[in-house]
Design an enzyme around this catalytic site. Structure first.
Site, PDB file in Angstrom:
ATOM      1  N   THR A 136       0.829  -1.010   0.256  1.00 48.13           N
ATOM      2  CA  THR A 136       0.102   0.019  -0.120  1.00 48.13           C
ATOM      3  C   THR A 136       0.572   1.284  -0.177  1.00 48.13           C
ATOM      4  O   THR A 136       1.983   0.440   0.726  1.00 48.13           O
ATOM      5  CB  THR A 136      -0.636  -0.377   1.204  1.00 48.13           C
ATOM      6  OG1 THR A 136      -1.245   1.420   1.660  1.00 48.13           O
ATOM      7  CG2 THR A 136      -0.230  -0.601   2.431  1.00 48.13           C
ATOM      8  N   ASP A 137       0.519   2.447  -0.654  1.00 49.42           N
ATOM      9  CA  ASP A 137       0.899   3.728  -0.229  1.00 49.42           C
ATOM     10  C   ASP A 137       1.017   4.305   0.970  1.00 49.42           C
ATOM     11  O   ASP A 137       1.539   4.975   1.087  1.00 49.42           O
ATOM     12  CB  ASP A 137       0.388   5.183  -1.403  1.00 49.42           C
ATOM     13  CG  ASP A 137      -0.767   5.037  -1.027  1.00 49.42           C
ATOM     14  OD1 ASP A 137      -1.753   4.233  -0.604  1.00 49.42           O
ATOM     15  OD2 ASP A 137      -1.957   5.589  -1.735  1.00 49.42           O
ATOM     16  N   GLU A 138       0.261   3.697   1.883  1.00 50.51           N
ATOM     17  CA  GLU A 138       0.089   4.134   2.986  1.00 50.51           C
ATOM     18  C   GLU A 138       1.554   4.068   4.007  1.00 50.51           C
ATOM     19  O   GLU A 138       1.776   4.295   5.059  1.00 50.51           O
ATOM     20  CB  GLU A 138      -0.161   3.249   4.359  1.00 50.51           C
ATOM     21  CG  GLU A 138      -2.079   3.964   2.993  1.00 50.51           C
ATOM     22  CD  GLU A 138      -3.762   3.381   4.127  1.00 50.51           C
ATOM     23  OE1 GLU A 138      -3.039   3.340   5.800  1.00 50.51           O
ATOM     24  OE2 GLU A 138      -4.298   3.369   3.659  1.00 50.51           O
ATOM     25  N   TYR A 162      -2.412  -0.684  10.625  1.00 51.95           N
ATOM     26  CA  TYR A 162      -2.126  -1.273   9.409  1.00 51.95           C
ATOM     27  C   TYR A 162      -0.862  -0.991   8.816  1.00 51.95           C
ATOM     28  O   TYR A 162       0.257  -2.012   8.236  1.00 51.95           O
ATOM     29  CB  TYR A 162      -3.426  -0.888   9.006  1.00 51.95           C
ATOM     30  CG  TYR A 162      -3.329  -1.017   7.855  1.00 51.95           C
ATOM     31  CD1 TYR A 162      -3.323  -1.921   6.740  1.00 51.95           C
ATOM     32  CD2 TYR A 162      -3.417  -0.146   6.338  1.00 51.95           C
ATOM     33  CE1 TYR A 162      -3.323  -2.604   5.415  1.00 51.95           C
ATOM     34  CE2 TYR A 162      -3.389  -0.351   4.567  1.00 51.95           C
ATOM     35  CZ  TYR A 162      -3.037  -1.270   4.801  1.00 51.95           C
ATOM     36  OH  TYR A 162      -3.351  -2.079   3.448  1.00 51.95           O
ATOM     37  N   LYS A 166       2.446  -3.496   7.476  1.00 48.86           N
ATOM     38  CA  LYS A 166       2.336  -3.850   6.412  1.00 48.86           C
ATOM     39  C   LYS A 166       3.673  -2.957   5.612  1.00 48.86           C
ATOM     40  O   LYS A 166       4.763  -3.328   5.074  1.00 48.86           O
ATOM     41  CB  LYS A 166       1.281  -2.554   4.792  1.00 48.86           C
ATOM     42  CG  LYS A 166       0.358  -2.771   4.891  1.00 48.86           C
ATOM     43  CD  LYS A 166       0.514  -4.571   4.797  1.00 48.86           C
ATOM     44  CE  LYS A 166       0.483  -4.771   2.965  1.00 48.86           C
ATOM     45  NZ  LYS A 166       0.206  -6.236   2.255  1.00 48.86           N
TER      46      LYS A 166
HETATM   47  P1  NAD Z   1      -9.586  -7.477   1.965  1.00 48.68           P
HETATM   48  O1  NAD Z   1      -9.228  -6.935   3.422  1.00 48.68           O
HETATM   49  O2  NAD Z   1     -10.231  -7.495   1.183  1.00 48.68           O
HETATM   50  O3  NAD Z   1      -9.052  -8.950   1.645  1.00 48.68           O
HETATM   51  C1  NAD Z   1      -7.860  -9.757   3.193  1.00 48.68           C
HETATM   52  C2  NAD Z   1      -8.427 -11.305   2.338  1.00 48.68           C
HETATM   53  O4  NAD Z   1      -6.937 -11.683   3.312  1.00 48.68           O
HETATM   54  C3  NAD Z   1      -9.507 -11.938   3.316  1.00 48.68           C
HETATM   55  O5  NAD Z   1     -10.089 -13.335   1.824  1.00 48.68           O
HETATM   56  C4  NAD Z   1      -8.671 -12.984   3.993  1.00 48.68           C
HETATM   57  O6  NAD Z   1     -10.185 -13.985   4.526  1.00 48.68           O
HETATM   58  C5  NAD Z   1      -7.701 -13.341   4.012  1.00 48.68           C
HETATM   59  N1  NAD Z   1      -6.748 -12.844   5.560  1.00 48.68           N
HETATM   60  C6  NAD Z   1      -6.532 -12.524   5.733  1.00 48.68           C
HETATM   61  N2  NAD Z   1      -6.206 -12.632   7.004  1.00 48.68           N
HETATM   62  C7  NAD Z   1      -5.340 -14.082   6.855  1.00 48.68           C
HETATM   63  C8  NAD Z   1      -4.040 -15.321   6.728  1.00 48.68           C
HETATM   64  N3  NAD Z   1      -4.177 -14.821   8.002  1.00 48.68           N
HETATM   65  N4  NAD Z   1      -4.006 -16.340   6.229  1.00 48.68           N
HETATM   66  C9  NAD Z   1      -4.969 -16.259   4.824  1.00 48.68           C
HETATM   67  N5  NAD Z   1      -5.897 -15.626   4.599  1.00 48.68           N
HETATM   68  C10 NAD Z   1      -5.610 -14.456   4.859  1.00 48.68           C
HETATM   69  O7  NAD Z   1      -8.029  -7.108   2.032  1.00 48.68           O
HETATM   70  P2  NAD Z   1      -7.865  -5.976   0.298  1.00 48.68           P
HETATM   71  O8  NAD Z   1      -8.901  -4.690  -0.150  1.00 48.68           O
HETATM   72  O9  NAD Z   1      -8.239  -7.399  -0.962  1.00 48.68           O
HETATM   73  O10 NAD Z   1      -6.772  -6.080   0.085  1.00 48.68           O
HETATM   74  C11 NAD Z   1      -5.483  -6.980  -0.572  1.00 48.68           C
HETATM   75  C12 NAD Z   1      -4.058  -6.514  -0.103  1.00 48.68           C
HETATM   76  O11 NAD Z   1      -3.723  -5.209  -0.458  1.00 48.68           O
HETATM   77  C13 NAD Z   1      -3.325  -6.537   1.412  1.00 48.68           C
HETATM   78  O12 NAD Z   1      -2.265  -7.243   1.110  1.00 48.68           O
HETATM   79  C14 NAD Z   1      -3.694  -4.749   1.307  1.00 48.68           C
HETATM   80  O13 NAD Z   1      -2.657  -4.171   2.414  1.00 48.68           O
HETATM   81  C15 NAD Z   1      -3.570  -4.454  -0.237  1.00 48.68           C
HETATM   82  N6  NAD Z   1      -3.821  -3.069  -0.783  1.00 48.68           N
HETATM   83  C16 NAD Z   1      -5.176  -2.889  -0.009  1.00 48.68           C
HETATM   84  C17 NAD Z   1      -5.771  -1.535  -1.112  1.00 48.68           C
HETATM   85  C18 NAD Z   1      -7.094  -0.753  -0.788  1.00 48.68           C
HETATM   86  O14 NAD Z   1      -7.743  -0.096  -0.928  1.00 48.68           O
HETATM   87  N7  NAD Z   1      -8.084  -2.327  -0.626  1.00 48.68           N
HETATM   88  C19 NAD Z   1      -4.665  -0.289  -1.231  1.00 48.68           C
HETATM   89  C20 NAD Z   1      -3.114  -0.770  -1.858  1.00 48.68           C
HETATM   90  C21 NAD Z   1      -3.523  -2.228  -0.871  1.00 48.68           C
HETATM   91  P1  TYD Z   2     -10.545   3.855   4.139  1.00 51.88           P
HETATM   92  O1  TYD Z   2     -11.803   3.106   3.473  1.00 51.88           O
HETATM   93  O2  TYD Z   2     -10.620   3.107   5.396  1.00 51.88           O
HETATM   94  O3  TYD Z   2      -9.882   3.364   3.480  1.00 51.88           O
HETATM   95  P2  TYD Z   2      -7.946   3.912   4.706  1.00 51.88           P
HETATM   96  O4  TYD Z   2      -8.114   4.618   5.601  1.00 51.88           O
HETATM   97  O5  TYD Z   2      -7.446   3.328   4.408  1.00 51.88           O
HETATM   98  O6  TYD Z   2      -7.595   5.277   3.340  1.00 51.88           O
HETATM   99  O7  TYD Z   2     -10.585   5.379   4.443  1.00 51.88           O
HETATM  100  C1  TYD Z   2     -10.656   6.001   3.274  1.00 51.88           C
HETATM  101  C2  TYD Z   2     -10.499   7.528   3.901  1.00 51.88           C
HETATM  102  O8  TYD Z   2     -12.298   7.482   4.326  1.00 51.88           O
HETATM  103  C3  TYD Z   2      -9.920   7.801   4.934  1.00 51.88           C
HETATM  104  O9  TYD Z   2      -9.872   9.134   4.627  1.00 51.88           O
HETATM  105  C4  TYD Z   2     -10.834   8.069   5.980  1.00 51.88           C
HETATM  106  C5  TYD Z   2     -12.595   7.959   5.712  1.00 51.88           C
HETATM  107  N1  TYD Z   2     -13.673   7.477   6.174  1.00 51.88           N
HETATM  108  C6  TYD Z   2     -15.013   8.321   7.091  1.00 51.88           C
HETATM  109  O10 TYD Z   2     -14.550   9.193   6.604  1.00 51.88           O
HETATM  110  N2  TYD Z   2     -16.085   7.331   7.817  1.00 51.88           N
HETATM  111  C7  TYD Z   2     -15.745   6.564   7.197  1.00 51.88           C
HETATM  112  O11 TYD Z   2     -16.649   5.681   8.015  1.00 51.88           O
HETATM  113  C8  TYD Z   2     -14.848   6.343   6.888  1.00 51.88           C
HETATM  114  C9  TYD Z   2     -14.577   4.385   6.614  1.00 51.88           C
HETATM  115  C10 TYD Z   2     -13.973   5.826   6.192  1.00 51.88           C
END
Ligand code: NAD
Ligand code: TYD
Length: 360
Positions: A136-138, A162, A166
């Site tokens: 992630t960019d975070e 988080y 990461k």
């Molecule tokens: P998500 O929470 O929707 O899915 C995570 C998946 O991992 C789930 O299916 C869960 O069951 C599985 N999981 C969790 N713990 C586990 C374990 N111990 N063993 C096996 N499986 C396990 O997450 P997502 O949003 O799909 O993100 C996927 C990846 O992309 C993550 O690594 C996250 O850090 C990264 N990412 C997400 C975003 C975003 O905006 N969602 C952006 C950048 C990077």
């Molecule tokens: P989120 O979807 O949780 O992603 P991330 O924290 O990983 O960027 O949140 C996106 C943005 O929205 C973040 O600035 C927090 C804000 N947010 C709200 O204002 N209200 C909400 O109920 C949630 C879940 C997020």
């Protein structure tokens, strides 16, 4: 033919990636999906592909060495795409330990099992075997409101449990590449949105609440900025980095789609009003009056923004889906999958939602 081990394939991005890969490669690849099925993992996301002969699912925890090494022992896996993680910042603030466990220890187990399976007698690695770590960019921390971007060279400065976990997992991958010349890449992507996203994240939460006439919680002043990417564009970037990227390199994925949270909420409300027919009873629920400013997230990062220069110049990847189009596709998907939303928001999620938002 490549054999993929995809971790976390039942989650949001993982399931979109698996759909993308079968759409692109059909029967020319095999995918083994390993997922623990936490609250965020949902096999319903994959029901249209579950009977494919070239797909299989293993329920396992990535922290379980024996289970993961057994998967490597059974097949010659030559591609790992590692998504599995705890992914929600608010949950990490409540309960950091599970984030360290899955994100750091789980990644160490994945790296170690792949390294063991891929090491040849002379100490080198099997040719054309590759590990892609999805991050992630975070990890880069927070940008000022008035400028700057995250580059691959930006120093890590994570703030939330988080992003710290990461960052730890990224550092382990870097250590494997530096120490063992382990064949890997890292991608650091901005915020994703699209089908199958669990409604604890901003965009699906706002869509779901607005349709039900429930409050739309805005943290702080609503002016925090995120750089939104349609999930299918991310899936494509991952595949392109793995096949065309330079080994051992990191690529940032995102692309000049910065929006304040409050802007996102207004776009969703306007798009819902535009897409819902007059006859739909949910239309009456959709109102700006639902917007409710609540207590800010602890340590809330102000702004994220990716400069995708490297992935564009070296690999030719660019985001293809403009936000106006992506949000319509996403909302359309949620309209067509009401049952999915009902299933994931019943039970434990309802309890989580009540406890998380009751004292904000
Ligand atoms: P998500 O929470 O929707 O899915 C995570 C998946 O991992 C789930 O299916 C869960 O069951 C599985 N999981 C969790 N713990 C586990 C374990 N111990 N063993 C096996 N499986 C396990 O997450 P997502 O949003 O799909 O993100 C996927 C990846 O992309 C993550 O690594 C996250 O850090 C990264 N990412 C997400 C975003 C975003 O905006 N969602 C952006 C950048 C990077
Ligand atoms: P989120 O979807 O949780 O992603 P991330 O924290 O990983 O960027 O949140 C996106 C943005 O929205 C973040 O600035 C927090 C804000 N947010 C709200 O204002 N209200 C909400 O109920 C949630 C879940 C997020």
């Amino acid at each position: 033919m490549h054999t993929y081990l995809v971790t976390g394939g039942a989650g949001f991005i993982g399931s979109n990636y698996i759909h993308y890969m079968f759409k692109k490669y059909g029967d020319d690849i095999r995918i083994i999906n390993v997922d623990k099925l936490t609250y965020a993992g949902n096999l319903e996301n994959l029901k249209d592909i579950e009977n494919r002969a070239n797909y299989s699912f293993v329920r396992a925890d990535i922290c379980d060495k024996d289970a993961i090494s057994a998967i490597f022992a059974k097949d010659d896996i030559d591609r790992v795409v590692h998504f599995a993680a705890e992914s929600h910042v608010d949950r990490s603030i409540e309960n950091p330990e599970v984030f360290v466990q899955t994100n750091v220890i789980g990644t160490a187990v994945m790296l170690n099992c792949a390294k063991a399976a891929w090491t040849l007698e002379d100490g080198t690695f099997k040719p054309d075997h590759k590990f892609l770590h999805v991050s992630t960019d975070e990890v880069y921390g927070s940008l000022e409101e008035d400028g700057g971007y995250f580059y691959e060279t930006t120093p890590y400065a994570p703030h939330s449990p988080y992003s710290a976990s990461k960052a730890g997992s990224d550092m382990l991958v870097k250590a494997y590449m530096d120490t063992y010349k382990f064949p890997a890449n890292i991608t650091n992507c901005s915020n994703n949105y699209g089908p199958f996203q669990f409604p604890e994240k901003l965009i699906p939460l706002i869509i779901n609440n607005a349709l039900q006439g429930k409050k739309l919680p805005v943290y702080g002043d609503g002016k925090n900025v995120r750089d939104w990417l349609y999930v299918e564009d991310h899936a494509k970037a991952i595949d392109m980095v793995q096949e065309q990227g330079k080994l051992f390199e990191t690529y940032n994925v995102g692309g000049h789609n910065e929006k304040q949270n409050i802007e996102i909420i207004h776009i969703i409300l306007d798009t819902l009003r535009d897409m819902l027919p007059e006859s739909d009873p949910r239309r009456a629920n959709v109102s700006d009056d639902l917007i409710t400013y609540v207590t800010d997230r602890k340590g809330h990062d102000r702004r994220y923004a990716i400069a995708p220069d490297k992935i564009k110049s070296e690999i030719g990847w660019e985001p293809e889906t403009m936000f106006a189009e992506g949000i319509r596709k996403t909302i359309k998907w949620f309209f067509e999958n009401e049952e999915w939303m009902k299933n994931v928001t019943s039970g434990d999620y309802e309890k989580y939602y009540d406890s998380m938002y009751s004292n904000r």
